[in-house]
Design a protein around this motif. Structure first.
Motif, short mmCIF file in Angstrom:
data_model
loop_
_atom_site.label_atom_id
_atom_site.label_comp_id
_atom_site.label_asym_id
_atom_site.label_seq_id
_atom_site.Cartn_x
_atom_site.Cartn_y
_atom_site.Cartn_z
N GLY A 26 0.93 -1.32 0.09
CA GLY A 26 -0.02 -0.11 -0.01
C GLY A 26 0.82 1.34 0.01
N GLU A 27 0.12 2.39 -0.24
CA GLU A 27 0.90 3.66 -0.17
C GLU A 27 1.90 3.92 1.08
N PHE A 28 2.54 4.90 0.89
CA PHE A 28 3.22 5.45 2.03
C PHE A 28 2.10 5.83 3.21
N ARG A 29 2.62 5.49 4.44
CA ARG A 29 1.85 5.89 5.73
C ARG A 29 0.49 5.00 5.64
N SER A 30 0.32 3.93 4.83
CA SER A 30 -0.90 3.16 4.88
C SER A 30 -0.88 2.16 6.23
N GLY A 31 0.16 2.14 6.91
CA GLY A 31 0.34 1.36 7.91
C GLY A 31 0.93 -0.01 8.21
N LYS A 32 1.61 -0.13 7.17
CA LYS A 32 2.38 -1.54 6.79
C LYS A 32 3.13 -1.68 7.91
N THR A 33 4.06 -0.70 8.26
CA THR A 33 5.02 -0.74 9.49
C THR A 33 4.53 -0.53 10.84
N GLN A 34 3.38 0.08 11.06
CA GLN A 34 2.70 0.10 12.37
C GLN A 34 2.22 -1.27 12.53
N LEU A 35 1.71 -1.87 11.54
CA LEU A 35 1.15 -3.26 11.81
C LEU A 35 2.27 -4.12 12.08
N THR B 226 14.78 -3.24 6.33
CA THR B 226 15.50 -2.80 5.16
C THR B 226 15.51 -1.27 4.96
N GLU B 227 14.86 -0.54 5.60
CA GLU B 227 14.24 0.69 5.40
C GLU B 227 14.76 1.88 6.66
N GLY B 228 15.15 1.10 7.81
CA GLY B 228 15.68 1.71 9.08
C GLY B 228 14.28 2.36 9.66
N GLU C 220 11.07 2.81 20.40
CA GLU C 220 10.24 3.50 21.28
C GLU C 220 8.87 3.44 21.28
N ARG C 221 8.40 2.87 20.03
CA ARG C 221 6.93 2.83 19.65
C ARG C 221 6.51 1.46 20.35
N ILE C 222 7.62 0.72 20.55
CA ILE C 222 6.93 -0.61 21.16
C ILE C 222 6.40 -0.67 22.60
N GLY D 49 -8.30 10.87 8.62
CA GLY D 49 -7.43 10.92 9.78
C GLY D 49 -6.44 9.52 10.15
N GLU D 50 -6.62 9.04 11.02
CA GLU D 50 -5.77 7.90 11.79
C GLU D 50 -6.68 6.58 11.13
N GLN D 51 -7.57 6.85 10.36
CA GLN D 51 -8.19 5.53 9.91
C GLN D 51 -7.45 4.95 8.51
N ARG D 52 -7.73 3.63 8.61
CA ARG D 52 -6.84 2.84 7.42
C ARG D 52 -7.83 1.61 6.97
N VAL D 53 -7.79 1.34 5.64
CA VAL D 53 -8.71 0.33 5.12
C VAL D 53 -7.87 -0.65 4.65
N GLN E 3 -7.74 1.78 12.97
CA GLN E 3 -7.29 2.89 13.34
C GLN E 3 -5.86 2.80 13.82
N ILE E 4 -4.92 3.66 13.44
CA ILE E 4 -3.53 3.57 13.93
C ILE E 4 -3.51 4.47 15.23
N THR E 5 -3.22 3.76 16.31
CA THR E 5 -3.08 4.67 17.54
C THR E 5 -1.87 4.46 18.22
N THR E 6 -1.32 5.28 19.44
CA THR E 6 -0.35 5.11 20.08
C THR E 6 -0.04 3.84 20.52
N GLY E 7 -1.31 3.32 20.91
CA GLY E 7 -1.18 1.69 21.42
C GLY E 7 -1.05 0.66 20.27
P1 GTP Z 1 6.08 3.40 4.16
O1 GTP Z 1 6.80 2.46 4.66
O2 GTP Z 1 6.32 4.90 3.91
O3 GTP Z 1 5.60 2.96 2.60
O4 GTP Z 1 4.57 3.61 5.06
P2 GTP Z 1 4.01 2.65 6.05
O5 GTP Z 1 2.82 1.76 5.16
O6 GTP Z 1 4.84 1.65 6.57
O7 GTP Z 1 3.55 3.22 6.85
P3 GTP Z 1 3.65 3.18 8.47
O8 GTP Z 1 3.22 2.05 9.06
O9 GTP Z 1 4.85 4.01 9.02
O10 GTP Z 1 2.23 4.25 9.18
C1 GTP Z 1 2.65 5.62 9.32
C2 GTP Z 1 1.52 6.03 10.01
O11 GTP Z 1 1.19 5.85 11.19
C3 GTP Z 1 1.50 7.75 10.11
O12 GTP Z 1 0.33 8.21 9.46
C4 GTP Z 1 1.49 8.10 11.37
O13 GTP Z 1 0.96 9.18 11.73
C5 GTP Z 1 0.98 6.94 12.05
N1 GTP Z 1 1.64 6.77 13.26
C6 GTP Z 1 2.85 6.36 13.88
N2 GTP Z 1 3.27 6.34 14.89
C7 GTP Z 1 2.10 6.89 15.51
C8 GTP Z 1 1.56 6.98 17.04
O14 GTP Z 1 2.45 6.91 18.07
N3 GTP Z 1 0.56 7.23 17.19
C9 GTP Z 1 -0.67 7.31 16.04
N4 GTP Z 1 -1.84 7.82 16.38
N5 GTP Z 1 -0.13 7.19 14.87
C10 GTP Z 1 1.07 6.87 14.55
#
Ligand code: GTP
Ligand code: MG
Length: 240
Positions: A32-41, A67-69, A74-76, A211-215, A232-236
């Motif tokens: 998915g596109e950048f910031r779509s939540g791949k790394t947060q998952l 591979t991307e650093g 601290e997110r853990i 907002g913080e919503q993802r699909v 949702q992507i949340t701090t937790g």
């Molecule tokens: P790329 O690697 O750039 O392709 O993106 P990705 O899909 O890996 O995106 P990633 O999982 O890094 O998601 C980034 C999103 O998570 C951003 O919109 C941030 O605002 C959100 N995010 C990251 N840390 C936090 C947090 O502590 N709290 C909240 N609420 N959102 C967070």
């Protein structure tokens, strides 16, 4: 015969879409596109994998190849707290390595397999599985070789999933689909071509919502119904 373990994503809606969570014994790919939540998952799974089975965890350690650093220890901490776990203990059970070339990435997998034979792991993350290939084989004539090396890497990942009853979670990038025609509705597609399509058992397409919503949409999974989940992507970590 090993039995499948399903690990919670932190979002009930996403778990339900996946039939209970991310599965061991196979490869789950998210693109998915950048910031779509791949790394947060990935970060959320680092914690939830360590939960006991009755809390929808995997009761095991985590290996993380970055591979991307973009791994953030601290997110853990807040994610561990959200699940009621000791953050330091959780961090101790994440074996982390940064890879700088595709060969380095492959060699790290060999080392991890040796470690998994000794300790109980339940999750292997590669974020992103393809980025280094796209850098190391960027020339026009190198595509065939890239795909061959990528296939080798993916077959190693499948072997690890099956041998150690581990869930393999990989992330992928989207590329613009160059294939002309006037009826294209989705101009983006996952990188890696057929090689990656065949290796990943479950392919998830993530996109941004409000907002913080993802699909999350199931892109390709033989045993799962087509559908979408909103999370949702949340701090937790990931949540509903
Ligand atoms: P790329 O690697 O750039 O392709 O993106 P990705 O899909 O890996 O995106 P990633 O999982 O890094 O998601 C980034 C999103 O998570 C951003 O919109 C941030 O605002 C959100 N995010 C990251 N840390 C936090 C947090 O502590 N709290 C909240 N609420 N959102 C967070
Ligand atoms: Mg990322």
């Amino acid at each position: 015969r090993k039995s499948v373990v399903r690990i919670t994503t932190g979002s009930q809606a996403l778990d339900e879409l996946l039939g209970g969570g991310i599965e061991t014994l196979c490869i789950t790919e998210a693109f998915g596109e950048f910031r779509s939540g791949k790394t947060q998952l990935a970060h959320t799974l680092c914690v939830s994998t360590q939960l006991p089975l009755h809390m929808h965890g995997g009761n095991g350690k985590v290996a993380y190849i970055d591979t991307e650093g973009t791994f953030r220890p601290e997110r853990i901490v807040p994610i561990a707290e959200r699940f009621g776990m000791d953050a330091n203990a959780v961090l101790d059970n994440i074996i982390y390595a940064r890879a700088y070339t595709y060969e380095h990435q492959y060699n790290l997998l060999l080392g991890l397999a040796a470690k998994m034979a000794e300790e109980p792991f339940r999750l292997l993350i590669v974020d992103s599985v393809i980025a280094l290939f796209r850098v190391d084989f960027s020339g026009r004539g190198e595509l065939a070789e890239r795909q061959q090396k990528l296939a080798q890497m993916l077959s190693r990942l499948t072997k690890i999933a099956e041998e150690f009853n581990v869930a393999v979670y990989i992330t992928n990038q989207v590329i613009a689909d160059p294939g002309g025609g006037m009826f294209i509705t989705d101009p983006k597609k996952p990188a890696g071509g057929h090689v990656l399509a065949h290796a990943a058992t479950i392919r998830l397409m993530l996109r941004k919502g409000k907002g913080e919503q993802r699909v999350c949409k199931i892109f390709d999974a033989p045993n799962l119904p087509e559908g979408e989940a909103v999370f949702q992507i949340t701090t937790g970590g990931l949540a509903d």
